[in-house]
Design a protein around this motif. Structure first.
Motif, PDB file in Angstrom:
ATOM      1  N   ASP A 149      -7.548   1.239  -3.621  1.00  0.00           N
ATOM      2  CA  ASP A 149      -8.789   0.809  -3.890  1.00  0.00           C
ATOM      3  C   ASP A 149      -8.736  -0.680  -4.843  1.00  0.00           C
ATOM      4  N   GLU A 152      -7.878  -3.396  -2.592  1.00  0.00           N
ATOM      5  CA  GLU A 152      -8.529  -3.884  -1.333  1.00  0.00           C
ATOM      6  C   GLU A 152      -9.147  -5.458  -1.535  1.00  0.00           C
ATOM      7  N   ARG A 156      -8.332  -7.432   1.891  1.00  0.00           N
ATOM      8  CA  ARG A 156      -9.587  -7.659   2.648  1.00  0.00           C
ATOM      9  C   ARG A 156      -9.553  -9.173   2.947  1.00  0.00           C
TER      10      ARG A 156
END
Length: 216
Positions: A149, A152, A156
């Motif tokens: 998390d 991310e 991304r």
């Protein structure tokens, strides 16, 4: 953390031709001062996009001041991405430290960033979406749900940059971004423990950082 890459990148053994070609393309497109923003990871991206080299004489020259007038599309994109991502890196440093040197750096490089951001938008890249993704970093660190998390935003954003250059590179970009984040946390873990800055590997002590890096 919360950056797309360490300032000078993970891939520190790029071939000289690709490195110099990327550096000169940045200088020709965004001014000589912007060459200080050269990022090894974007050199790597340029190599992936290049395929068969299309280097001109000025790119090949060992004369650092010889600026090419035309650039392969791969190097144009790598140069633009390097300048834009450096802006987010500098913003992250300002948020973390508040030091005046980073604020001065932002002002120093702002003309290059504005031009590079305009070029990136003109190519259809969703820059606002990437900025919004990176802006979630601090909230993710506060809740610290998992290593995946907190990594991310970097994963991304890197996926987006690689995929815009070539859609088939999306999965490579995502894995590479995750690797960059974890490796950065590994290298900075002692400093972060001393300073009190967030460290993913200190926040999740059950994660074997070295094993995670090697597995990725």
């Amino acid at each position: 953390k919360g950056t797309i890459a360490p300032m000078f990148g993970l891939m520190k053994r790029a071939e000289r031709l690709a490195y110099c070609g990327s550096c000169k393309t940045i200088g020709a497109m965004y001014g000589q001062r912007a060459r200080l923003l050269l990022n090894h990871d974007m050199v790597f991206l340029g190599e992936l996009l290049m395929g068969e080299p299309e280097w001109g004489p000025a790119h090949r020259s060992f004369n650092c001041m010889a600026m090419p007038k035309e650039h392969p599309r791969a190097l144009q994109y790598a140069a633009t991405a390097a300048v834009v991502l450096a802006h987010f890196q500098i913003d992250d440093q300002i948020a973390d430290s508040g030091r005046r040197r980073w604020k001065a750096a932002k002002r120093f490089f702002s003309p290059a960033y504005r031009k590079a951001a305009a070029d990136l938008r003109a190519s259809g890249f969703p820059l606002d979406e990437m900025a919004a993704t990176l802006a979630t970093q601090k909230a993710r660190e506060r809740r610290a749900v998992s290593l995946a998390d907190v990594a991310e935003p970097t994963a991304r954003a890197t996926e987006m940059v690689f995929a815009h250059g070539e859609p088939e590179l999306a999965s490579i970009g995502r894995r590479f971004g995750y690797l960059v984040y974890v490796l950065d946390a590994w290298e900075d873990r002692a400093r972060d423990a001393k300073s009190g800055d967030f460290s993913a590997l200190l926040a999740f002590p059950d994660v074997d950082g070295k094993a995670e890096i090697l597995a990725t």
